[in-house]
Each structure stands twice: as C-alpha cells, then as structure tokens.
Enzyme design. Structure first.
Site, PDB file in Angstrom:
ATOM      1  NE  ARG A 104      -2.356   0.945   3.681  1.00 29.70           N
ATOM      2  CZ  ARG A 104      -3.068   1.337   4.713  1.00 29.70           C
ATOM      3  NH1 ARG A 104      -4.370   1.336   4.644  1.00 29.70           N
ATOM      4  NH2 ARG A 104      -2.500   1.710   5.819  1.00 29.70           N
ATOM      5  CB  THR A 108      -1.822   7.253  -3.126  1.00 29.25           C
ATOM      6  OG1 THR A 108      -1.255   5.935  -3.228  1.00 29.25           O
ATOM      7  CG2 THR A 108      -0.895   8.246  -3.809  1.00 29.25           C
ATOM      8  CG  ASP A 200       2.838  -2.330   9.144  1.00 23.50           C
ATOM      9  OD1 ASP A 200       2.997  -3.527   8.817  1.00 23.50           O
ATOM     10  OD2 ASP A 200       2.906  -1.403   8.323  1.00 23.50           O
ATOM     11  CG  ASP A 203       6.531  -2.903   9.812  1.00 29.49           C
ATOM     12  OD1 ASP A 203       7.197  -3.418   8.889  1.00 29.49           O
ATOM     13  OD2 ASP A 203       6.233  -1.693   9.852  1.00 29.49           O
TER      14      ASP A 203
END
Ligand code: PRP
Ligand code: URA
Length: 209
Positions: A104, A108, A200, A203
């Site tokens: 991603r 944006t 995340d 991560d």
C-alpha cells in the site's frame, strides 16, 4: 451480496485480543496469527461439500463422509498474508499456494502490484485469499481482481481484522466473494490504519521496524 462472517468463537476472540497488545513480540505475534488462521480456516470451511465413502474399520464396513468438489488453494497477499499460510495448511494440507505481492503506497494508500504467481490450475480451485488486515480494502479488492482476471471464479476472503470502510469497498467491488473476518473494528485513522487495530501487521510478523 457477499456474506460477511464475523467470527464469534471465544478462542478466536481471545487470541485476537492477545496480539493487539503492543508489548507482544514478533515470535508470539507470528505464532498466534498462525493459530488464529487455523481456527478461522475451520470456520470458513464449514460448508465444503462431502460425499459418501465406504470404508472398513477394524470392526466392520461403514459409509463415512469425505471431502468432494473443488480442490483448494490458499493465496496470501504479501507480505503479511504469509503469516496465515501455515495455519491454513495445518487444516487443509493438500491445498496449493499462490502468492500475490501488493503493498500500500503510504501517501496515496493505493495498492501497488509487484508479484503474482498462482498454481497452474488455480481457475479450477476454490481459492482462499488471506491477509490479516482489511483497511481501505484497496489491497484485497485489487488482489481479487487479479485472480478474476486469470479466470478464478470461486473466491473467499479471510482477514483477522477489518475496518467497516474495507468491508464496504469489498462488497461493492466483489459482491460474489464471501468474507471471513476475525473481528470488525471501529474505523480507519488519517493514515489508513485500523482503529483500535493492532498496528502494522507485516512489521509485527516479520520484526521489521
Ligand atoms: C497491509 C496489509 C494489507 C493492506 C491493507 O499491507 O497486510 O495488505 O496493508 O490495507 P488496505 O486495505 O488499505 O489496502 P502493507 O501494504 O502494509 O504491506 P506489507 O504486508 O508488505 O507490510
Ligand atoms: N495495514 C496494516 O498492517 N495495519 C493497518 O491497520 C492497516 C493496514
């Protein structure tokens, strides 16, 4: 309209709450993601078709049940989806595995494709697309479109956490794809992260950052 199944199994809820905690480290996070994927696989395969089969036990002959119908495939969305593959395969070990690479764009929030490798007979299989996080829905909607473009017709989507925004996007883009969601969260923040979420996922699974 697609069916949305939000998991209500206590073990799934318990394990999701566990990995949301910010002090859970990589090893445990990865292990529990895999356990959740396995429990969710159990729930998401409830309606697989069965056929009668005659077998002989040590005692007598009987008519039992065995799986029939389409063969299965698991397609993780890289990277974080990889964390769900082993858990899925622990229950459906004969499934083939494809990979779709998407990330991603942090500015944006649009998905950027970088890899796609699928089983040769993928279009004849029932495909479980897996990714722990459904946020804006951009990544999963794009991954499923890639599969459809290659002729795949029978697709289910599994994620551990979802935001309502992502569920809406998926239902609009792919009304034929049923969704299996571990927990449905509240909203997305300004950076496109799920709130309350777990941070995340990639991560946390791979120990980056
Ligand atoms: C995360 C996650 C999903 C995506 C969800 O991946 O694993 O693929 O974001 O967001 P969306 O619904 O708004 O598209 P990310 O892009 O961080 O890549 P990674 O798995 O490589 O960390
Ligand atoms: N991707 C993640 O890993 N976490 C989020 O909350 C949103 C997208």
């Amino acid at each position: 309209m697609s069916e949305v199944h939000v998991m209500d199994h206590p073990l799934i809820q318990h394990k999701i709450s566990y990995i949301r905690r910010e002090d859970v480290g990589t090893k445990e996070f990865r292990e529990v993601i895999s356990e959740i994927a396995s429990l969710m696989c159990y729930e998401a395969t409830r309606d697989l078709k069965l056929q009668d089969v005659t077998i002989k036990t040590p005692i007598c002959e009987m008519v039992g049940k065995e799986l029939t119908g389409k063969k299965l495939a698991v397609v993780p969305i890289l990277r974080a989806g990889l964390g769900m593959v082993d858990g899925m395969l622990s229950l459906i070990p004969a499934a083939k595995v494809g990979h779709i690479g998407l990330y991603r764009d942090p500015e944006t929030l649009e998905p950027v494709e970088y890899y796609c490798k699928l089983p040769a007979d993928c279009s004849e299989r029932e495909v479980f697309v897996v990714d722990p996080m459904l946020a804006t829905g951009g990544s999963s909607a794009a991954a499923i479109q890639m599969l459809k473009d290659k002729g795949v017709k029978h697709i289910r989507f599994m994620c551990i956490l979802a935001a309502p925004e992502g569920v809406k996007k998926m239902q609009e883009a792919h009304p034929d794809v049923d969704m299996y969601i571990g927990a449905l969260d509240d909203h997305l923040n300004d950076h496109g992260y799920i709130v309350p979420g777990l941070g995340d996922a990639g991560d946390r699974i791979f120990g980056t950052k």
